[in-house]
Enzyme design. Sequence first.
Site, PDB file in Angstrom:
ATOM      1  N   LYS B  84     -11.292  23.744   2.499  1.00  0.00           N
ATOM      2  CA  LYS B  84     -12.067  24.432   1.460  1.00  0.00           C
ATOM      3  C   LYS B  84     -13.520  23.971   1.515  1.00  0.00           C
ATOM      4  O   LYS B  84     -13.787  22.768   1.667  1.00  0.00           O
ATOM      5  CB  LYS B  84     -11.463  24.104   0.091  1.00  0.00           C
ATOM      6  CG  LYS B  84     -12.112  24.826  -1.076  1.00  0.00           C
ATOM      7  CD  LYS B  84     -11.445  24.400  -2.386  1.00  0.00           C
ATOM      8  CE  LYS B  84     -11.977  25.179  -3.578  1.00  0.00           C
ATOM      9  NZ  LYS B  84     -11.373  24.750  -4.854  1.00  0.00           N
ATOM     10  N   SER B 159      -9.624  28.656  -7.532  1.00  0.00           N
ATOM     11  CA  SER B 159     -10.780  28.835  -6.672  1.00  0.00           C
ATOM     12  C   SER B 159     -10.483  28.628  -5.180  1.00  0.00           C
ATOM     13  O   SER B 159     -11.252  29.102  -4.345  1.00  0.00           O
ATOM     14  CB  SER B 159     -11.873  27.866  -7.093  1.00  0.00           C
ATOM     15  OG  SER B 159     -11.452  26.526  -6.914  1.00  0.00           O
ATOM     16  N   SER B 183      -6.631  25.337  -9.434  1.00  0.00           N
ATOM     17  CA  SER B 183      -7.275  25.977  -8.281  1.00  0.00           C
ATOM     18  C   SER B 183      -6.559  25.812  -6.944  1.00  0.00           C
ATOM     19  O   SER B 183      -6.947  26.441  -5.967  1.00  0.00           O
ATOM     20  CB  SER B 183      -8.711  25.470  -8.131  1.00  0.00           C
ATOM     21  OG  SER B 183      -9.554  26.156  -9.011  1.00  0.00           O
TER      22      SER B 183
END
Lengths: 95, 494
Positions: B84, B159, B183
Site C-alpha cells: 500500500k 482505504s 481499512s
Amino acid sequence: MPLSLQQVEHIAELAKLALTDEEKERYRLQLSAILEYADMLQRLDLDGVPPMSHAVALTNITRPDEPAASSPRDEILANTPDHKDGLIRVRPILE
Amino acid sequence: MSAHALTIHEAGELLRAGDLSSAELTRAILERIHRLDPRVRAYLRVVPEAALAQAEQADAHLARWRREGGALPPRLLGIPLAIKDILCTRGIPTTCGSRILENFVPPYDATAVERLKAQGAVVLGKTNTDEFAMGSSTENSAYFTTRNPWDLSRVPGGSSGGSAAAVAADMALGALGSDTGGSVRQPAGLCGVVGLKPTYGRVSRWGLVAFASSLDQIGPIAKDVRDCAILLQAIAGHDPRDSTSVDAPVPDYLAALEGGIRGLRVGVPREYFVEGVQAGVADAVRAALRVLEGLGATLVEVSLPHTEYALPAYYLIAPAEASANLARYDGVKYGLSVRESADVWDMIRRTRGQGFGPEVKRRIMLGTYALSAGYYDAYYLRAQKTRTLIRQDFDRAFQQVDVLACPVSPTVAFPIGERAEDPLQMYLSDVFTLACSLAGVCGISVPCGFADGLPVGLQIIGNVFDEPTVLRVAYAYEQATDWHTRKPKLDEEV
C-alpha cells in the site's frame, strides 16, 4: 447548533489551511452535520470513566542514547523543495 | 494452474522444488498487471525492473540452497507482493494517494517492508489508497478510483482498496495494507480476500505514514488464511524504532492454524445483527455461523452495548490525531511547496490548501475543532472516555467467549459515486470494524459467500494478541468452505 462562518475560518486558521469561500461553506454544513451526529456521545454517563489513549498500556519506553547512522543527507535534501550548502531553505520567518 | 493464480504457500513449494522460478512467477504477474490493471487500477506505481532484479536474486538463493542444502529458505523468498502506498519504500515514491506527497521518495523502508525484503520477497509496486488512508472506497485517492474486480462499476472498499483489488485480481500473491478503522478488513471483505488487522502494537508502525497514531496498524491481505499467517509471521514483532510496538514473543502463527475449533466458544454480538444490514450479507454471515457450529464450536449470544458509540467516537478521535499528524506537511522539508506566496505562513496555508484533498481537509478541520479550546472536553475527551467503555465491552465479552463473529461491512461493495457526496453515509461503511480498532483488539475478514454476486466477509475478532485463535477459527472455516477459491471473471471480459 450549526457552525458559523467565523468558527470555520477560525478552525481553518488554527489548521493553517487556505480554503476557498465555497470550501468554507461546504465544510460549515458538513462539519455541522457530523458534529450533530457526534452529539449522541453527550447521552453517555462518563463520570469517573478514565480516557483511553492506547490499546496496550506501555509506560516509559526508553533506549540508550547512543549515536547511530542516520539517513543519507543527499537523499533527505533531494526531497526538499529548496536547499543550499547542505541546508534546507525557507522563507524568512522574521523580516 | 497459471502461475498468477497461486497462493504464497503453493508458489513457495514450487519455488523450493525448482518447478517454478521467481523470475517466471514475477514475469507472469507483471504481464497480468500490464493486461488487467488498466481496468482495475489497483496500482499507483509498478516497478518491473526492480521486481525482476529481486526475483533473480531470489532464484540465485534458491539454486544455491538446492545445490548445497542448509536452512530452509524463508517462506516469502521470491514471492511477488504489493505494498500500500502509505508504507515507505526506499527509492520508490510514496504518495499516500495525495498530491502533497506526489514527488516524495522515502530514504528508508518501513520496518514491515524491510522484514518482507529480509525474507527475499519481491516488491511489485505500490497500491492505491484513499488519501492518507482516509476513506472506505479509494474514491478519496487524489489520483484515481480503484475498481472492484468482481464488478468494475463498484468500489473495492478502502482505504487499502488497491491492495485488496490487486490480490483479488491475482495481480499480486499477497499485499500489505493498513487499518485504522477497518481499512484492511473492509476492502478484503468487499473484494473476497482475507485481511487481518493485528492487535495494536503487534506490528511496527515505523515507516507507516501516520494517520491516527493510537489506531494505525499494518496488516496483511492474502488469498487464504495460511498466506495471511505467513505474512503476519514476517512482519510481527517488536521494533525499537516504534515505541508503541510491544515487546512480546511472536507465536508460531502457522502452527496455530491446526487443531480445529471443537469446544471453542464463538460470541455472536447482537448489536452487529441489526436492521440496516443488507439481507444477503446477514444471510451469508448466519450461514457461516452455522458452519462454525458444525465444526464443533459453541455459539454464544453476547452484547457489546456501546457499539453504536464507536462511530461518533472514532470520527472525533481519528481526525483529532490526524490533525496533529498532518501538521508536518508545511512545504518546508518535503512534498509540495507553494512558493508563490507572501510570506512563510502564507506559503504553509497555500501548500496545505492546494496539496490536501477534500476528505483530508474535512478531517483536519473536524479534528482541529475537536481539540480546540472550549471544545476539547465536550468532544475529544468524551470520545476517549467512550473508547474506554468500548474496550470494556470487549473485555467482558472475552471473559465469556474465545472469539466474536459478525459481518465485516453492512453491505456488499457499493457503486462508485454512490456515497462520495455524503461523508456520514461513507463513514457508515465502517460501522462494524471501528469498535475493534478503538479497542485495539485483532480482527480478520474471511470470504463467507456472495450477495447479489458480490463477496461477503465474515469478521472474526479476537482478544489482544490472540491472533493465533482468530487465525485458527478463520482457517477451520476456510477449510470447510470453498469461497476463498472463487475468482472474479476478469479474463473473459478482455
